[in-house]
Write a protein that holds these residues in place. Structure first.
Motif, mmCIF file in Angstrom:
data_model
loop_
_atom_site.group_PDB
_atom_site.id
_atom_site.type_symbol
_atom_site.label_atom_id
_atom_site.label_comp_id
_atom_site.label_asym_id
_atom_site.label_seq_id
_atom_site.Cartn_x
_atom_site.Cartn_y
_atom_site.Cartn_z
ATOM 1 N N ASP A 35 11.804 5.330 4.778
ATOM 2 C CA ASP A 35 10.801 4.030 5.046
ATOM 3 C C ASP A 35 9.406 4.001 5.065
ATOM 4 O OD1 ASP A 35 11.051 1.082 4.944
ATOM 5 O OD2 ASP A 35 10.361 1.331 7.078
ATOM 6 N N LEU A 36 9.170 5.124 5.850
ATOM 7 C CA LEU A 36 7.834 5.157 6.381
ATOM 8 C C LEU A 36 6.926 5.828 4.949
ATOM 9 C CD1 LEU A 36 5.113 5.601 8.288
ATOM 10 C CD2 LEU A 36 6.110 7.897 8.705
ATOM 11 N N GLN B 55 -2.053 2.551 9.196
ATOM 12 C CA GLN B 55 -1.364 1.235 8.940
ATOM 13 C C GLN B 55 -0.145 1.068 8.571
ATOM 14 O OE1 GLN B 55 -4.331 0.135 6.283
ATOM 15 N NE2 GLN B 55 -5.918 -0.635 7.667
ATOM 16 N N ALA B 56 0.346 1.960 7.857
ATOM 17 C CA ALA B 56 1.909 1.964 7.317
ATOM 18 C C ALA B 56 2.642 2.264 8.501
ATOM 19 C CB ALA B 56 2.028 2.894 6.170
ATOM 20 N N ARG B 57 2.157 3.345 9.540
ATOM 21 C CA ARG B 57 3.299 3.691 10.592
ATOM 22 C C ARG B 57 3.214 2.351 11.382
ATOM 23 N NH1 ARG B 57 2.033 5.131 15.470
ATOM 24 N NH2 ARG B 57 -0.079 5.354 14.984
ATOM 25 N N ARG C 111 6.327 3.014 2.452
ATOM 26 C CA ARG C 111 5.334 2.087 2.900
ATOM 27 C C ARG C 111 3.841 2.675 2.702
ATOM 28 N NH1 ARG C 111 8.562 1.305 7.319
ATOM 29 N NH2 ARG C 111 6.992 2.673 8.795
ATOM 30 N N ARG C 112 3.791 4.087 3.011
ATOM 31 C CA ARG C 112 2.707 4.748 2.512
ATOM 32 C C ARG C 112 2.174 4.779 0.936
ATOM 33 N NH1 ARG C 112 3.269 10.134 6.294
ATOM 34 N NH2 ARG C 112 2.369 9.506 8.282
ATOM 35 N N GLU D 252 3.185 2.492 -0.916
ATOM 36 C CA GLU D 252 2.692 1.190 -1.352
ATOM 37 C C GLU D 252 1.078 0.984 -1.031
ATOM 38 O OE1 GLU D 252 2.730 -2.230 -3.151
ATOM 39 O OE2 GLU D 252 4.476 -0.836 -2.936
ATOM 40 N N SER D 253 0.729 1.467 -0.015
ATOM 41 C CA SER D 253 -0.517 1.386 0.421
ATOM 42 C C SER D 253 -1.437 2.012 -0.504
ATOM 43 C CB SER D 253 -0.782 1.530 1.834
ATOM 44 O OG SER D 253 -0.557 3.204 2.168
ATOM 45 N N ALA E 213 3.278 -0.505 10.646
ATOM 46 C CA ALA E 213 3.846 -1.910 10.235
ATOM 47 C C ALA E 213 5.244 -1.774 10.481
ATOM 48 C CB ALA E 213 3.542 -2.132 8.653
ATOM 49 N N SER E 214 5.912 -0.366 10.827
ATOM 50 C CA SER E 214 7.172 -0.216 11.030
ATOM 51 C C SER E 214 7.781 -1.080 12.299
ATOM 52 C CB SER E 214 7.397 1.374 11.590
ATOM 53 O OG SER E 214 8.773 1.273 11.940
#
Length: 160
Positions: free
Chosen positions: A111-112, A30-32, A115-116, A118-119, A34-35
């Protein structure tokens, strides 16, 4: 504790770790996705490998990815086309190229990873302080054991 009980306990822990890894894969996918510039799973694995092992040659990257040099080469072509990796002359063998992340590749990975994290924060917020502490302690021990295992594999590969 007899051997069969230890084996059952180890099997239960292994199943829990595998189940957790699958959940992490979902969160990380999901994080990937969202990039603004999502990479394939194989491309992300290559970027992570190059972050960990700067200056790999193509053959070694292919081995790390469980792939073949031609497939790894095409993967690197795509990563180079988006500006995430660079192919440079190898410092010790002029017939080989060394692969390294570009600044854009490092920024993507940073950045990835953000985001990871954060999830993961969302999931970890549902745990008590004691549960988070126990998880952190167990994960540190798991990571240390896995790193020892990887270092042994690296040492065996270097000796070949």
């Amino acid at each position: 504790m007899n051997r069969s009980r230890r084996t059952r306990a180890a099997d239960q822990v292994a199943a829990a770790v595998a189940d957790t890894a699958e959940l992490l894969e979902i969160l990380f996918e999901q994080a990937r996705d969202a990039s603004p510039r999502p990479l394939s799973v194989s491309q992300v694995r290559a970027v992570v490998a190059l972050d960990r092992y700067e200056g790999l040659n193509l053959r070694t990257l292919a081995e790390l990815l469980g792939s073949t040099p031609p497939l790894a080469s095409r993967l690197c072509d795509r990563l180079e086309a988006v500006g995430f990796i660079e192919r440079l002359p190898h410092s010790q063998n002029r017939r080989e190229l060394a692969l390294r992340l570009s600044d854009s590749g490092r920024a993507y990975l940073q950045d990835l990873r953000a985001r990871r994290r954060e999830s993961l924060h969302t999931v970890l917020a549902a745990l008590t302080t004691e549960e988070r502490d126990a998880l952190a302690s167990g994960l540190r021990a798991f990571q240390a054991a896995a790193n020892r295992d990887l270092a042994e594999d690296d040492n065996r590969a270097a000796g070949q």
